[in-house]
Design an enzyme around this catalytic site. Structure first.
Site, mmCIF file in Angstrom:
data_model
loop_
_atom_site.group_PDB
_atom_site.id
_atom_site.type_symbol
_atom_site.label_atom_id
_atom_site.label_comp_id
_atom_site.label_asym_id
_atom_site.label_seq_id
_atom_site.Cartn_x
_atom_site.Cartn_y
_atom_site.Cartn_z
ATOM 1 N N CYS A 1 0.836 -1.205 0.000
ATOM 2 C CA CYS A 1 0.000 0.000 0.000
ATOM 3 C C CYS A 1 0.878 1.266 0.000
ATOM 4 C CB CYS A 1 -0.988 -0.040 1.162
ATOM 5 S SG CYS A 1 -2.346 1.117 0.987
ATOM 6 N N GLU B 1 -0.787 -8.386 5.273
ATOM 7 C CA GLU B 1 -0.563 -8.536 6.716
ATOM 8 C C GLU B 1 -1.856 -8.493 7.524
ATOM 9 O OE1 GLU B 1 -0.159 -5.837 4.978
ATOM 10 O OE2 GLU B 1 -0.680 -4.074 6.181
ATOM 11 N N HIS C 1 -3.222 -5.240 1.519
ATOM 12 C CA HIS C 1 -2.547 -5.493 2.796
ATOM 13 C C HIS C 1 -2.532 -6.989 3.120
ATOM 14 C CE1 HIS C 1 -2.343 -1.300 4.342
ATOM 15 N NE2 HIS C 1 -3.360 -1.125 3.508
#
Length: 194
Positions: free
Chosen positions: A81, A173, A171
């Site tokens: 991002c 994560e 994302h």
């Protein structure tokens, strides 16, 4: 054991650290120049967040030059991002660039504001059904010939690779899926085996 630096001046860095911990990877939070220069890193992650804020802080904290040079020297980097924006050589409607190491042109907040955030899944390289969380996400408008496109969603490029650099608009994560981080760790292994 690999040691990965995670830029930790702003944004979603702790989520990357949690994912790397699941993969038994040693993590170093990069908060100041000495964190970068005093540790032998196998790779670095530039997390999501506010790219303008992160870009300003890495200059103020004197991280910018050693970070940029390390990437240019071949340090594997995963930018997610805002990290993608930091690496881009060209940003639509913005005269500024940050690290500017990757031959991509990106558009900030391409999916609108926070309310335009969404989840989907898609193909990433040879991986199928990768969960993708987009939060005020950028997209890659164009790439140079030396860029490998890893993923597209609705005909928009959302992940790419150039040499030692991997970027995602989304994302990884923020999901339980560790395959993008594993892809990055495999990139590090390949670099060591060259």
């Amino acid at each position: 054991m690999k040691t990965i630096g995670v830029l930790a001046v702003q944004g979603a860095f702790i989520e990357h650290i949690h994912t790397l911990n699941k993969l038994n990877v040693n993590c170093v939070e990069i908060r100041e120049k000495s964190d970068l220069t005093n540790n032998k890193l196998d790779g670095i992650i530039l997390p999501g967040g506010e790219s303008t804020v992160i870009g300003k802080l890495i200059r103020e904290l004197d991280i910018f030059n050693p970070l940029r040079q390390s990437i240019l020297d071949g340090l594997p980097v995963l930018g997610t991002c805002a990290g993608l924006i930091l690496l881009a050589k060209d940003i639509v409607n913005d005269e500024n660039t940050y690290l500017g190491t990757m031959d991509i042109k990106v558009r900030r907040n391409a999916y609108g504001r926070q309310l335009g955030s969404f989840n989907t899944s898609g193909k990433f390289g040879s991986l199928n059904d990768v969960p993708m969380t987009f939060i005020r996400a950028p997209l890659i408008e164009s790439v140079s010939e030396n860029i490998e496109i890893l993923s597209q969603v609705n005909n928009h490029i959302v992940a790419a690779k150039q040499d030692n650099m991997v970027v995602t608009s989304f994302h990884p994560e923020l999901t339980d899926d560790i395959r993008i981080h594993n892809f990055f760790l495999d990139l590090i292994d390949k670099k060591h085996n060259i």
